[in-house]
Design a protein around this motif. Structure first.
Motif, PDB file in Angstrom:
ATOM      1  N   PHE A 203     -52.320 -46.579  40.939  1.00 32.67           N
ATOM      2  CA  PHE A 203     -52.422 -45.703  40.058  1.00 32.67           C
ATOM      3  C   PHE A 203     -51.369 -45.625  39.253  1.00 32.67           C
ATOM      4  CE2 PHE A 203     -51.031 -43.367  43.855  1.00 32.67           C
ATOM      5  CZ  PHE A 203     -49.717 -42.778  43.156  1.00 32.67           C
ATOM      6  N   MET A 204     -50.338 -46.541  39.289  1.00 31.47           N
ATOM      7  CA  MET A 204     -49.147 -46.573  38.308  1.00 31.47           C
ATOM      8  C   MET A 204     -48.589 -47.852  38.471  1.00 31.47           C
ATOM      9  SD  MET A 204     -46.197 -43.851  40.172  1.00 31.47           S
ATOM     10  CE  MET A 204     -45.203 -44.354  38.787  1.00 31.47           C
ATOM     11  N   THR A 205     -47.794 -48.252  37.508  1.00 33.90           N
ATOM     12  CA  THR A 205     -47.071 -49.556  37.314  1.00 33.90           C
ATOM     13  C   THR A 205     -45.801 -49.288  38.032  1.00 33.90           C
ATOM     14  OG1 THR A 205     -48.179 -50.171  35.472  1.00 33.90           O
ATOM     15  CG2 THR A 205     -46.143 -51.231  36.049  1.00 33.90           C
ATOM     16  N   LEU A 206     -45.440 -50.242  39.314  1.00 32.89           N
ATOM     17  CA  LEU A 206     -44.118 -50.245  39.825  1.00 32.89           C
ATOM     18  C   LEU A 206     -43.316 -51.316  38.893  1.00 32.89           C
ATOM     19  CD1 LEU A 206     -45.159 -50.167  43.394  1.00 32.89           C
ATOM     20  CD2 LEU A 206     -44.731 -48.343  41.878  1.00 32.89           C
ATOM     21  N   ASP A 207     -41.951 -51.236  38.948  1.00 35.45           N
ATOM     22  CA  ASP A 207     -40.975 -51.932  38.277  1.00 35.45           C
ATOM     23  C   ASP A 207     -39.843 -52.307  39.023  1.00 35.45           C
ATOM     24  OD1 ASP A 207     -41.944 -52.394  35.376  1.00 35.45           O
ATOM     25  OD2 ASP A 207     -41.981 -50.289  35.523  1.00 35.45           O
ATOM     26  N   GLU A 208     -39.133 -53.418  38.631  1.00 34.40           N
ATOM     27  CA  GLU A 208     -38.079 -53.779  39.488  1.00 34.40           C
ATOM     28  C   GLU A 208     -37.032 -52.751  39.559  1.00 34.40           C
ATOM     29  OE1 GLU A 208     -34.589 -57.275  39.012  1.00 34.40           O
ATOM     30  OE2 GLU A 208     -36.038 -57.120  37.573  1.00 34.40           O
ATOM     31  N   ASN A 209     -36.522 -52.643  40.830  1.00 37.52           N
ATOM     32  CA  ASN A 209     -35.466 -51.724  41.282  1.00 37.52           C
ATOM     33  C   ASN A 209     -36.004 -50.100  41.349  1.00 37.52           C
ATOM     34  OD1 ASN A 209     -33.750 -53.625  41.524  1.00 37.52           O
ATOM     35  ND2 ASN A 209     -32.518 -52.922  39.799  1.00 37.52           N
ATOM     36  N   ASP A 210     -37.330 -50.108  41.252  1.00 34.59           N
ATOM     37  CA  ASP A 210     -38.121 -48.973  41.662  1.00 34.59           C
ATOM     38  C   ASP A 210     -37.748 -48.920  43.506  1.00 34.59           C
ATOM     39  OD1 ASP A 210     -38.992 -47.994  39.434  1.00 34.59           O
ATOM     40  OD2 ASP A 210     -41.041 -48.684  39.688  1.00 34.59           O
ATOM     41  N   ILE A 211     -37.709 -47.793  44.020  1.00 30.98           N
ATOM     42  CA  ILE A 211     -37.406 -47.598  45.461  1.00 30.98           C
ATOM     43  C   ILE A 211     -38.564 -46.885  45.890  1.00 30.98           C
ATOM     44  CG2 ILE A 211     -35.635 -46.956  47.174  1.00 30.98           C
ATOM     45  CD1 ILE A 211     -33.443 -47.096  44.901  1.00 30.98           C
TER      46      ILE A 211
END
Length: 261
Positions: A203-211
């Motif tokens: 349901f959402m976009t994850l990005d680099e360095n999300d934890i």
């Protein structure tokens, strides 16, 4: 490879572990007590799991959830290894939470479970303190419980995903003043790492360095100023932290200002 971010010689440095010491990228070698440890990555969006271990839910007299219970954490909360966490004077119960922290490595949207580990860059340790006095609902912890300044030590090392054979079979331990207080294993998570990545990216976009902070097992106890807390995750090292009181953060008048009054 174990990587870190540290401050020394008047600058912030990326570094790696070498023979029990720290090697800066410019080649200088320093000992661990010569640096100020920073969180090993600069966090972006941080997702936190509540009640993701059935034994922890049980010790709180709650049923295990049927769907992930996720809330967000602000960057103000993060501090590094060897840092101090503030316990407000009016709090009657504050406890640590040893957690496996999963670092996303690239943009992720609608990821399937079988592909989830392709989007993991690595892992670190988080200690996600909770101030239970402000808890209104275990299923949805409010801001005053989980978004306090200094209340989420992170580190000390960022460990490459390739160096962790099975993130779903790691031992977790917490020591308070040298005494073992909490012990568990990531294999007891209700919702494992691949499931969480599939769920969140649906349901959402994850990005680099999300934890993703994946929750804690049972064994949380109250800690007070002066306590040294060490959280440990197998293969990732030990994260040390000290509890301090309000007086450490108070601003005292200088003698000159006092004399002028």
């Amino acid at each position: 490879m174990k990587q870190a971010r540290v401050a020394c010689f008047g600058a912030v440095h990326d570094a790696v572990e070498k023979d029990g010491k720290i090697e800066l990228l410019d080649g200088r070698i320093v000992s661990e007590d010569e640096v100020v440890w920073l969180p090993p990555i600069e966090p972006r969006t941080t997702f936190v799991l509540a009640l993701n271990y059935s034994d922890h839910a049980g010790e709180l007299a709650f049923k295990a959830p049927e769907e992930p219970l996720v809330f967000l954490k602000g960057p103000n909360t993060f501090i590094g290894h060897n840092a101090q966490t503030r316990r407000p004077a009016d709090v009657t119960y504050m406890h640590y939470e040893c957690e496996l922290a999963v670092i996303i490595g690239k943009k992720a949207k609608n990821v399937k479970r079988e592909d989830a580990y392709d989007y993991v860059k690595g892992y670190t340790i988080a200690n996600d303190y909770a101030l239970r006095d402000y808890l209104e609902n275990y299923y949805r912890p409010n801001l005053r419980v989980k978004n306090r300044d200094t209340c989420t030590p992170l580190g000390p090392w960022f460990v490459d995903a390739a160096d962790i054979k099975d993130p779903m079979n790691l031992k977790l331990r917490t020591y308070v003043n040298g005494e073992l207080k909490q012990e568990g294993t990531t294999k007891d998570m209700i919702f494992d790492v691949p499931y969480l990545i599939e769920y969140l990216s649906s349901f959402m976009t994850l990005d680099e360095n999300d934890i993703i902070l994946t929750g804690t097992p049972k064994g949380t106890v109250d800690v007070v100023p002066g306590d040294e807390v060490i959280t440990e995750v197998e293969g990732l090292g030990q994260l040390k932290n000290t509890i301090v009181g309000d007086e450490v953060f108070s601003i005292k008048s200088s003698p000159e200002k006092s004399a002028a009054k």
